[in-house]
Motif scaffolding. Structure first.
Motif, mmCIF file in Angstrom:
data_model
loop_
_atom_site.group_PDB
_atom_site.id
_atom_site.type_symbol
_atom_site.label_atom_id
_atom_site.label_comp_id
_atom_site.label_asym_id
_atom_site.label_seq_id
_atom_site.Cartn_x
_atom_site.Cartn_y
_atom_site.Cartn_z
ATOM 1 N N ARG A 81 32.501 39.188 61.397
ATOM 2 C CA ARG A 81 33.140 38.316 60.414
ATOM 3 C C ARG A 81 33.147 38.954 59.039
ATOM 4 O O ARG A 81 34.152 38.930 58.326
ATOM 5 C CB ARG A 81 32.403 36.975 60.365
ATOM 6 N N ARG A 82 32.028 39.551 58.651
ATOM 7 C CA ARG A 82 31.948 40.166 57.325
ATOM 8 C C ARG A 82 32.880 41.364 57.205
ATOM 9 O O ARG A 82 33.380 41.662 56.118
ATOM 10 C CB ARG A 82 30.506 40.594 57.025
ATOM 11 N N ARG A 83 33.100 42.073 58.326
ATOM 12 C CA ARG A 83 33.991 43.228 58.262
ATOM 13 C C ARG A 83 35.418 42.817 57.929
ATOM 14 O O ARG A 83 36.212 43.644 57.496
ATOM 15 C CB ARG A 83 33.991 43.977 59.595
ATOM 16 N N ASP A 84 35.757 41.550 58.156
ATOM 17 C CA ASP A 84 37.102 41.069 57.897
ATOM 18 C C ASP A 84 37.316 40.649 56.454
ATOM 19 O O ASP A 84 38.353 40.091 56.115
ATOM 20 C CB ASP A 84 37.424 39.887 58.822
ATOM 21 N N TRP A 85 36.317 40.899 55.618
ATOM 22 C CA TRP A 85 36.411 40.538 54.213
ATOM 23 C C TRP A 85 36.038 41.736 53.345
ATOM 24 O O TRP A 85 35.275 42.604 53.759
ATOM 25 C CB TRP A 85 35.500 39.351 53.895
ATOM 26 N N HIS A 86 36.584 41.741 52.131
ATOM 27 C CA HIS A 86 36.249 42.817 51.198
ATOM 28 C C HIS A 86 35.910 42.214 49.845
ATOM 29 O O HIS A 86 36.635 41.350 49.330
ATOM 30 C CB HIS A 86 37.420 43.791 51.043
ATOM 31 N N ASP A 87 34.799 42.646 49.270
ATOM 32 C CA ASP A 87 34.366 42.171 47.960
ATOM 33 C C ASP A 87 34.969 43.049 46.867
ATOM 34 O O ASP A 87 34.659 44.238 46.780
ATOM 35 C CB ASP A 87 32.841 42.188 47.857
ATOM 36 N N VAL A 88 35.801 42.459 46.036
ATOM 37 C CA VAL A 88 36.455 43.178 44.941
ATOM 38 C C VAL A 88 35.651 42.959 43.666
ATOM 39 O O VAL A 88 35.336 41.808 43.318
ATOM 40 C CB VAL A 88 37.901 42.697 44.755
ATOM 41 N N PRO A 89 35.302 44.025 42.944
ATOM 42 C CA PRO A 89 34.479 43.866 41.734
ATOM 43 C C PRO A 89 35.213 43.149 40.608
ATOM 44 O O PRO A 89 36.392 43.382 40.372
ATOM 45 C CB PRO A 89 34.140 45.314 41.345
ATOM 46 N N ARG A 90 34.484 42.256 39.949
ATOM 47 C CA ARG A 90 34.966 41.621 38.721
ATOM 48 C C ARG A 90 34.420 42.433 37.553
ATOM 49 O O ARG A 90 33.210 42.621 37.440
ATOM 50 C CB ARG A 90 34.496 40.178 38.634
ATOM 51 N N LEU A 91 35.314 42.916 36.699
ATOM 52 C CA LEU A 91 34.907 43.778 35.593
ATOM 53 C C LEU A 91 34.649 42.960 34.337
ATOM 54 O O LEU A 91 35.307 41.951 34.086
ATOM 55 C CB LEU A 91 35.978 44.835 35.314
ATOM 56 N N ALA A 92 33.689 43.438 33.570
ATOM 57 C CA ALA A 92 33.273 42.724 32.359
ATOM 58 C C ALA A 92 34.180 43.068 31.190
ATOM 59 O O ALA A 92 33.734 43.453 30.113
ATOM 60 C CB ALA A 92 31.819 43.066 32.028
ATOM 61 N N ILE A 93 35.496 42.958 31.411
ATOM 62 C CA ILE A 93 36.467 43.196 30.342
ATOM 63 C C ILE A 93 37.559 42.152 30.465
ATOM 64 O O ILE A 93 37.705 41.495 31.478
ATOM 65 C CB ILE A 93 37.110 44.612 30.427
ATOM 66 N N GLY A 94 38.349 42.013 29.418
ATOM 67 C CA GLY A 94 39.499 41.127 29.455
ATOM 68 C C GLY A 94 40.754 41.899 29.105
ATOM 69 O O GLY A 94 40.731 42.783 28.248
ATOM 70 N N ALA A 95 41.857 41.582 29.792
ATOM 71 C CA ALA A 95 43.155 42.153 29.442
ATOM 72 C C ALA A 95 43.877 41.141 28.580
ATOM 73 O O ALA A 95 44.097 39.995 28.991
ATOM 74 C CB ALA A 95 43.961 42.479 30.700
ATOM 75 N N SER A 96 44.241 41.534 27.385
ATOM 76 C CA SER A 96 44.737 40.581 26.418
ATOM 77 C C SER A 96 46.189 40.219 26.664
ATOM 78 O O SER A 96 47.046 41.071 26.820
ATOM 79 C CB SER A 96 44.586 41.145 25.003
ATOM 80 N N ALA A 97 46.442 38.906 26.704
ATOM 81 C CA ALA A 97 47.794 38.385 26.650
ATOM 82 C C ALA A 97 47.940 37.755 25.270
ATOM 83 O O ALA A 97 48.276 36.600 25.104
ATOM 84 C CB ALA A 97 48.025 37.349 27.741
ATOM 85 N N GLY A 98 47.642 38.561 24.271
ATOM 86 C CA GLY A 98 47.630 38.121 22.883
ATOM 87 C C GLY A 98 47.641 39.351 22.001
ATOM 88 O O GLY A 98 48.294 40.340 22.294
ATOM 89 N N PRO A 99 46.864 39.350 20.923
ATOM 90 C CA PRO A 99 46.910 40.471 19.982
ATOM 91 C C PRO A 99 46.249 41.741 20.475
ATOM 92 O O PRO A 99 46.411 42.788 19.876
ATOM 93 C CB PRO A 99 46.164 39.914 18.753
ATOM 94 N N GLY A 100 45.466 41.696 21.578
ATOM 95 C CA GLY A 100 44.859 42.931 22.077
ATOM 96 C C GLY A 100 43.363 42.828 22.173
ATOM 97 O O GLY A 100 42.703 42.216 21.347
ATOM 98 N N ALA A 101 42.806 43.424 23.229
ATOM 99 C CA ALA A 101 41.359 43.412 23.436
ATOM 100 C C ALA A 101 40.878 44.831 23.667
ATOM 101 O O ALA A 101 41.528 45.606 24.346
ATOM 102 C CB ALA A 101 41.006 42.530 24.643
ATOM 103 N N ARG A 102 39.738 45.168 23.079
ATOM 104 C CA ARG A 102 39.169 46.496 23.286
ATOM 105 C C ARG A 102 38.635 46.611 24.710
ATOM 106 O O ARG A 102 38.140 45.656 25.281
ATOM 107 C CB ARG A 102 38.041 46.758 22.283
ATOM 108 N N SER A 103 38.733 47.810 25.265
ATOM 109 C CA SER A 103 38.298 48.045 26.646
ATOM 110 C C SER A 103 37.007 48.849 26.656
ATOM 111 O O SER A 103 36.918 49.909 27.243
ATOM 112 C CB SER A 103 39.388 48.791 27.423
ATOM 113 N N ASP A 104 35.973 48.315 25.960
ATOM 114 C CA ASP A 104 34.732 49.071 25.797
ATOM 115 C C ASP A 104 33.882 49.099 27.073
ATOM 116 O O ASP A 104 33.321 50.121 27.424
ATOM 117 C CB ASP A 104 33.905 48.459 24.653
ATOM 118 N N ASP A 105 33.778 47.968 27.749
ATOM 119 C CA ASP A 105 32.846 47.854 28.873
ATOM 120 C C ASP A 105 33.620 47.536 30.137
ATOM 121 O O ASP A 105 34.204 46.481 30.271
ATOM 122 C CB ASP A 105 31.831 46.747 28.588
#
Length: 216
Positions: A81-105
């Motif tokens: 059952r577990r082989r049928d799933w994949h864990d995708v990492p959540r990154l500690a950054i935001g992509a800005s839909a506004g004035p812009g966000a720094r991509s430091d971390d």
């Protein structure tokens, strides 16, 4: 001390993914030095089952590579059952839909599990996926502030569609218009934000947005 094969394998996996042992330690809920001490000082003697499971899912490898005994590595319904799933990492950054966000971390702090069959149906390679959060309102109503987006980092060639791009040190999520030679036009779905024209070599395409999720 000599590094045994289990600890050496953990180092190889971390280096291959480009993530530090400190960040991995935090991902599994431990203090930043936990895995460094495991690798360099042999303490703890072996990884706890829960920690080993989280790491194996993050790297997409069998738990036996990180120390699970062969006696416990039998194929079971749960393993299948577990082989049928994949864990995708959540990154500690935001992509800005506004004035812009720094991509430091750009470190992973968590994961979201997706059906491997569903990912394959979209032609996506699990190891090339990341999840980041949208900040700002310039992509409304398509993407709202706080939505999480699945980014295919293997799709970096500029083409029409919604992409995450890096402009200098700023990370943006925008719709791309590639119809004009030598130019990329960054378009916001919110009409209050005018399009931005950029030379192709000014924009680093991080990946294509292929899915979104968010609160209702």
């Amino acid at each position: 001390m000599d590094i045994d094969p289990i600890r050496l394998r953990l180092l190889e996996l971390a280096e291959g993914r480009g993530v530090s042992l400190a960040k991995l330690s935090q991902m599994i809920g431990k203090n930043p030095s936990y895995l460094q001490q495991f690798v360099r000082k042999g303490s703890p003697r072996k990884l706890e089952e829960q920690d080993r499971g989280m790491l194996s899912r993050f790297f997409g490898v069998p738990e036996s590579e990180l120390g699970r005994s062969k006696e416990k590595s039998y194929i079971s319904k749960e393993y299948e059952r577990r082989r049928d799933w994949h864990d995708v990492p959540r990154l500690a950054i935001g992509a800005s839909a506004g004035p812009g966000a720094r991509s430091d971390d750009e470190s992973a702090f968590d994961t979201i599990r997706f059906s491997a069959r569903w990912l394959r149906s979209l032609g996506l390679q699990p190891d090339g996926l990341s999840i980041i959060v949208v900040t700002g309102d310039s992509m409304e109503p398509t993407l709202r502030d706080g939505d999480e987006i699945l980014v295919d980092r293997g799709a970096r060639a500029p083409r029409d569609g919604i992409h995450v791009v890096r402009l200098g040190e700023t990370l943006l999520v925008k719709r791309l218009d590639t119809s004009r030679p030598g130019l990329l036009v960054l378009i916001s779905d919110n009409a209050a934000y005018p399009p931005a024209e950029c030379a192709v070599d000014e924009v680093d395409v991080v990946g294509r947005v292929v899915w979104k999720g968010g609160r209702i």
